[in-house]
Design an enzyme around this catalytic site. Structure first.
Site, PDB file in Angstrom:
ATOM      1  CE  LYS A  82      -9.067 -10.449  -0.850  1.00 41.37           C
ATOM      2  NZ  LYS A  82      -8.350 -10.133   0.378  1.00 41.37           N
ATOM      3  CE  LYS A  96     -19.570  -2.698  -2.690  1.00 42.78           C
ATOM      4  NZ  LYS A  96     -20.345  -2.099  -1.601  1.00 42.78           N
ATOM      5  CE  LYS A 113      -4.070  -2.029   2.174  1.00 43.65           C
ATOM      6  NZ  LYS A 113      -4.824  -2.197   3.413  1.00 43.65           N
TER       7      LYS A 113
END
Ligand code: SF4
Length: 332
Positions: free
Chosen positions: A190, A193, A110
């Site tokens: 993966k 949304k 990240k």
């Protein structure tokens, strides 16, 4: 035996987090004392829309209740409604080595995508440790990608115990979600949304079909006459989660023999997903029509969580030598 698990307030649940977490949570309620938390403090460690956070948190609560989280048997609450989470997280930052946080794979992934890395992103696993240990939970249902964070959590418990309280905090064990990693309808990443490669659990039959129709299948099936290999097809993987075993066998046989086309196969899957989600949609509609009932459940959950959290923090403060806020203003 107490179980703790958290989920980000991403709005409506989708097939990925339903299969990867929540379907398992519903089953765990039969065996354990479960505490489920919508982790809104975790959600703010990356850029997010402040105006949508409350609504997404509420929608996640609706999805969880509709999917089968039972507030009579389990505690369901919102992380920011229990201030002790951040208090214990601060305490834990004082026993967590910086190097261990910097080695976390998720942090490295990240952080690479950020121009400026906030300290909250680094401390994310410390807050996770506080989430679980505040309730002295012994089991944490997680996916493979969270196992490293559980290891860190166990280390935090060990270090704090060594300094302040022999055996006070348990070293939680991960309970791996049986469904494993759920691959998206693009057949690659993966399910998530934000990538748009999934199906919402409250979507109707037409929307489910619209999403499933273009899903990536075995690339060897160029035409209907080409035999396929179900083992490399993500639609087949989803059949294994949603279709009865006799259908799963039929799907594999027909695929290998080129006895049907991929659209026929997807239609059967769409019908089975629709069937599983129909009662969830119905319960969600009832909850959306009675928002005060949802708020009441979250309020009650926060109260129950706060009472457990207060007990832990009182013991933590005492063992760490803080001056008590109750009674005398100065020690005797
Ligand atoms: Fe996948 Fe079904 Fe097509 Fe086989 S027939 S490749 S299992 S979608």
């Amino acid at each position: 035996m107490r179980v703790f698990s958290g989920i980000q307030p991403s709005g409506e649940l989708h097939v990925g987090n339903y299969l990867g977490a929540v379907r398992n949570w519903v089953a765990l309620q039969d065996q354990y004392q479960c505490i489920f938390c919508i982790v809104d403090y975790h959600a703010i460690t990356q850029e997010y829309e402040a105006t949508a956070l409350a609504e997404r948190t509420f929608d996640m609560a609706v999805s969880l209740l509709a999917a089968g989280i039972d507030p009579q048997r389990s505690v369901l609450f919102v992380q920011s409604h229990v201030a002790e989470h951040t208090e214990l997280a601060w305490v834990f930052t004082t026993v967590t080595p910086l190097g261990e946080l910097e080695r976390m794979t998720q942090f490295k992934d990240k952080a690479q995508r950020q121009v400026s890395v906030p300290a909250g992103l680094l401390n994310y696993p410390v807050l996770q440790a506080a989430d679980v240990l505040l309730y002295r939970a012994q089991r944490v249902p997680v996916g493979e990608d969270q196992v490293q964070h559980i290891e860190l959590m166990r280390g935090v418990a060990r270090k704090w115990n060594a300094r302040y309280g022999d055996g006070f905090f348990p070293e939680p064990e991960p309970v791996l979600t049986p469904a494993g990693r759920i691959v998206g309808l693009d057949g690659q990443a993966k399910m998530s949304k934000s990538l748009g490669n999934t199906i919402g659990i409250l979507e109707g039959p037409e929307q489910i079909w619209e999403r499933l129709r273009p899903a990536v299948t075995d690339p060897a099936r160029v035409t209907r006459k080409d035999p396929g290999n179900p083992e490399v097809c993500n639609v087949y993987a989803l059949h294994q989660h949603f279709s009865p075993s006799a259908t799963v066998e039929e799907v594999a046989a027909k695929c290998r023999a080129a006895a049907w086309g991929c659209l026929d196969c997807k239609r059967v899957l769409a019908a089975n997903i629709t069937r599983e989600f129909a009662p969830i949609r119905e319960r969600a509609a009832a909850l959306q029509a009675a928002p005060e009932q949802v708020r009441e459940i979250l309020h009650d959950g926060a109260q129950r969580a706060r009472s457990l959290a207060a007990e832990t923090m009182s013991e933590v403060r005492e063992r760490m030598g803080f001056l008590s806020a109750e009674g005398a203003a100065r020690p005797r």
